[in-house]
Structure formats: C-alpha cells, structure tokens
Write a protein that holds these residues in place. Sequence first.
Motif, PDB file in Angstrom:
ATOM      1  N   ASN A  13       0.848  -1.185   0.000  1.00  6.06           N
ATOM      2  CA  ASN A  13       0.000   0.000   0.000  1.00  6.06           C
ATOM      3  C   ASN A  13       0.888   1.241   0.000  1.00  6.06           C
ATOM      4  O   ASN A  13       1.602   1.509   0.975  1.00  6.06           O
ATOM      5  CB  ASN A  13      -0.918  -0.007   1.228  1.00  6.06           C
ATOM      6  CG  ASN A  13      -1.948   1.107   1.193  1.00  6.06           C
ATOM      7  OD1 ASN A  13      -1.632   2.254   0.901  1.00  6.06           O
ATOM      8  ND2 ASN A  13      -3.193   0.773   1.502  1.00  6.06           N
ATOM      9  N   THR A  14       0.850   1.995  -1.093  1.00 12.19           N
ATOM     10  CA  THR A  14       1.713   3.170  -1.224  1.00 12.19           C
ATOM     11  C   THR A  14       1.212   4.365  -0.418  1.00 12.19           C
ATOM     12  O   THR A  14       1.955   5.323  -0.210  1.00 12.19           O
ATOM     13  CB  THR A  14       1.827   3.575  -2.705  1.00 12.19           C
ATOM     14  OG1 THR A  14       0.516   3.846  -3.229  1.00 12.19           O
ATOM     15  CG2 THR A  14       2.465   2.461  -3.523  1.00 12.19           C
ATOM     16  N   THR A  15      -0.034   4.316   0.028  1.00 13.35           N
ATOM     17  CA  THR A  15      -0.566   5.399   0.854  1.00 13.35           C
ATOM     18  C   THR A  15      -0.028   5.317   2.275  1.00 13.35           C
ATOM     19  O   THR A  15       0.445   6.305   2.842  1.00 13.35           O
ATOM     20  CB  THR A  15      -2.104   5.356   0.888  1.00 13.35           C
ATOM     21  OG1 THR A  15      -2.618   5.409  -0.440  1.00 13.35           O
ATOM     22  CG2 THR A  15      -2.656   6.532   1.690  1.00 13.35           C
ATOM     23  N   SER A  16      -0.087   4.125   2.847  1.00 11.92           N
ATOM     24  CA  SER A  16       0.343   3.933   4.236  1.00 11.92           C
ATOM     25  C   SER A  16       1.720   3.297   4.358  1.00 11.92           C
ATOM     26  O   SER A  16       2.208   3.085   5.468  1.00 11.92           O
ATOM     27  CB  SER A  16      -0.679   3.063   4.975  1.00 11.92           C
ATOM     28  OG  SER A  16      -0.883   1.832   4.295  1.00 11.92           O
ATOM     29  N   HIS A  17       2.357   2.988   3.213  1.00 13.42           N
ATOM     30  CA  HIS A  17       3.680   2.354   3.212  1.00 13.42           C
ATOM     31  C   HIS A  17       3.689   1.101   4.087  1.00 13.42           C
ATOM     32  O   HIS A  17       4.480   0.979   5.028  1.00 13.42           O
ATOM     33  CB  HIS A  17       4.760   3.335   3.661  1.00 13.42           C
ATOM     34  CG  HIS A  17       5.230   4.234   2.563  1.00 13.42           C
ATOM     35  ND1 HIS A  17       6.451   4.858   2.558  1.00 13.42           N
ATOM     36  CD2 HIS A  17       4.627   4.609   1.403  1.00 13.42           C
ATOM     37  CE1 HIS A  17       6.587   5.582   1.459  1.00 13.42           C
ATOM     38  NE2 HIS A  17       5.488   5.447   0.744  1.00 13.42           N
ATOM     39  N   TYR A 123      -9.018  -4.975  -2.304  1.00  8.66           N
ATOM     40  CA  TYR A 123      -8.459  -3.980  -3.224  1.00  8.66           C
ATOM     41  C   TYR A 123      -8.772  -4.364  -4.670  1.00  8.66           C
ATOM     42  O   TYR A 123      -8.598  -5.520  -5.064  1.00  8.66           O
ATOM     43  CB  TYR A 123      -6.945  -3.872  -3.057  1.00  8.66           C
ATOM     44  CG  TYR A 123      -6.512  -3.261  -1.745  1.00  8.66           C
ATOM     45  CD1 TYR A 123      -6.415  -1.880  -1.592  1.00  8.66           C
ATOM     46  CD2 TYR A 123      -6.199  -4.069  -0.653  1.00  8.66           C
ATOM     47  CE1 TYR A 123      -6.019  -1.321  -0.380  1.00  8.66           C
ATOM     48  CE2 TYR A 123      -5.805  -3.523   0.556  1.00  8.66           C
ATOM     49  CZ  TYR A 123      -5.713  -2.150   0.687  1.00  8.66           C
ATOM     50  OH  TYR A 123      -5.324  -1.604   1.885  1.00  8.66           O
ATOM     51  N   GLU A 153       1.069  -2.880  -6.380  1.00  5.55           N
ATOM     52  CA  GLU A 153       1.012  -1.668  -5.571  1.00  5.55           C
ATOM     53  C   GLU A 153      -0.421  -1.156  -5.569  1.00  5.55           C
ATOM     54  O   GLU A 153      -1.059  -1.056  -6.620  1.00  5.55           O
ATOM     55  CB  GLU A 153       1.961  -0.603  -6.121  1.00  5.55           C
ATOM     56  CG  GLU A 153       3.423  -0.949  -5.928  1.00  5.55           C
ATOM     57  CD  GLU A 153       4.353   0.188  -6.323  1.00  5.55           C
ATOM     58  OE1 GLU A 153       3.867   1.190  -6.902  1.00  5.55           O
ATOM     59  OE2 GLU A 153       5.563   0.078  -6.061  1.00  5.55           O
ATOM     60  N   SER A 155      -3.330   1.637  -3.386  1.00  2.37           N
ATOM     61  CA  SER A 155      -3.477   2.811  -2.532  1.00  2.37           C
ATOM     62  C   SER A 155      -4.817   2.703  -1.822  1.00  2.37           C
ATOM     63  O   SER A 155      -5.631   1.820  -2.132  1.00  2.37           O
ATOM     64  CB  SER A 155      -3.416   4.102  -3.365  1.00  2.37           C
ATOM     65  OG  SER A 155      -4.549   4.194  -4.215  1.00  2.37           O
ATOM     66  N   ASP A 156      -5.050   3.595  -0.893  1.00  2.00           N
ATOM     67  CA  ASP A 156      -6.334   3.571  -0.186  1.00  2.00           C
ATOM     68  C   ASP A 156      -7.504   3.782  -1.148  1.00  2.00           C
ATOM     69  O   ASP A 156      -8.621   3.329  -0.884  1.00  2.00           O
ATOM     70  CB  ASP A 156      -6.354   4.648   0.902  1.00  2.00           C
ATOM     71  CG  ASP A 156      -5.445   4.292   2.075  1.00  2.00           C
ATOM     72  OD1 ASP A 156      -5.001   3.127   2.148  1.00  2.00           O
ATOM     73  OD2 ASP A 156      -5.180   5.184   2.915  1.00  2.00           O
ATOM     74  N   GLU A 157      -7.246   4.444  -2.262  1.00  2.00           N
ATOM     75  CA  GLU A 157      -8.303   4.676  -3.248  1.00  2.00           C
ATOM     76  C   GLU A 157      -8.746   3.379  -3.920  1.00  2.00           C
ATOM     77  O   GLU A 157      -9.866   3.290  -4.426  1.00  2.00           O
ATOM     78  CB  GLU A 157      -7.829   5.672  -4.302  1.00  2.00           C
ATOM     79  CG  GLU A 157      -7.566   7.073  -3.757  1.00  2.00           C
ATOM     80  CD  GLU A 157      -7.078   8.020  -4.836  1.00  2.00           C
ATOM     81  OE1 GLU A 157      -6.850   7.540  -5.980  1.00  2.00           O
ATOM     82  OE2 GLU A 157      -6.919   9.219  -4.556  1.00  2.00           O
TER      83      GLU A 157
END
Length: 219
Positions: A13-17, A123, A153, A155-157
């Motif tokens: 998750n690239t938003t929360s690493h 996801y 990868e 993201s939260d989206e």
Amino acid sequence: MRTHDSVSVLIFNTTSHCFVLVKQFRPAVYMSEWERSKSKPPEPAEQPEGAEGAEAGTAAQPEASKSGEGDGGEKAGDEAVASPGQPPVSVGVTYELCAGLVDKPNLTLEEIARQEVLEECGYDVPVTKLRKITSYRSGVGVTGAMQTMFYAEVSDENCVGEGGGEPQEGELIEVVKVPLHEAMSFAYDEKIPKTMGVIFSFIWFQSNMSPKYKISTNV
C-alpha cells in the motif's frame, strides 16, 4: 491425485507504506502443533501432603509455590486438567501472502490473482498493475504444484471492500498490515508463524523496490 497450481500476491500500500497480508487458521498447522505438544514429557505431579511426614511436606513446599501464587495457581492447574495437551486455536494461525488456486481455466494467472486480491483483501487492482516476480514449485513433498508470485502496488483509493475471503467456501481470513520499516524484523521473527512466501517476497522487495521509497527495511 489431482492438484492445482496457484498464484500469490505481495501487496504494498503506497498510501500507508505497509504490506497487506492475510492471517488465517490452518488445520494442518494446528494438528502439527498438537502432535508436538503431545510429545513433550508430562509435568511432574505435586507431592501429596503428609505422604512422607513433616520433612517431606516441608521439602515439597517450594515446588508447589512454582505453580502459581494464591488462587491464580490453583485455577491454572484446574484448566490444565480440563484440557490436557490441547493447544490453543491460535497456534494454527499463520500469516501469508494473498493467494489462490488456479482452478478457472477461462482466466489468466493475472486475472485470477486480481480476483484473489479483491476477495481476500478488498483492493481492486487492474491486471496491468500486476508485476510477475517469479514462478516456483510449492509443496514439492506432497503436490509438486507450481506457484506464480506477483507484486501489486495499491493505494487507499483502490480499497473497495473489507476483504476476508469467501465464507461460503470455508474461508475465514483477516487482513493485516505490516509497516515497511518493520518488514524484515517481521520476516525473521521466528515467533511469528508465516509462510516462506512472506519471507522471500519481503527480501525481494528490499532488493528491488525499497530504494524507490528511500526507506530502510533492514533488521
């Protein structure tokens, strides 16, 4: 014996690493731990009071105190008698990559991997965002099947649901997140039950992807 190949996905998750793993109960792991617990020697029985006079009773006192202090020690003993040699359910729980069987001939490996990520972790990942890491033999002593590992990868989206698998198929899955900076410590911590796929994929990420995020994943 018919077996199926499988896919697994390392999700970052690239938003929360953080890495997104799944945690679930594995009956085979539980039974293995149960057999292991039965092979341990039984604990020595407590010395009966007054069995060999006052001196024996005095000598047995320190040994009895080791079992617990006050009511707490007695309750622990009662519980041991109620369920002798039976380990807690938690010993059968393992941390794993999102994964699934290749049992849909009309779908590509990438499409099956995408479906598993959606069902187990919630996801929605486009097939084009799945990167193949490698393929290898899994369960060589039993099935000899092939597993293909992907990297995705998100993201939260991309999160469109809670995940958890398909209960009607007997899946009871909990989604867990491992922060990037704790990944290698998590991988090498033998107290945390995990599959080899988790360890290998974290090492792969450290070698191939961590420079991109400029965050150390060293132990």
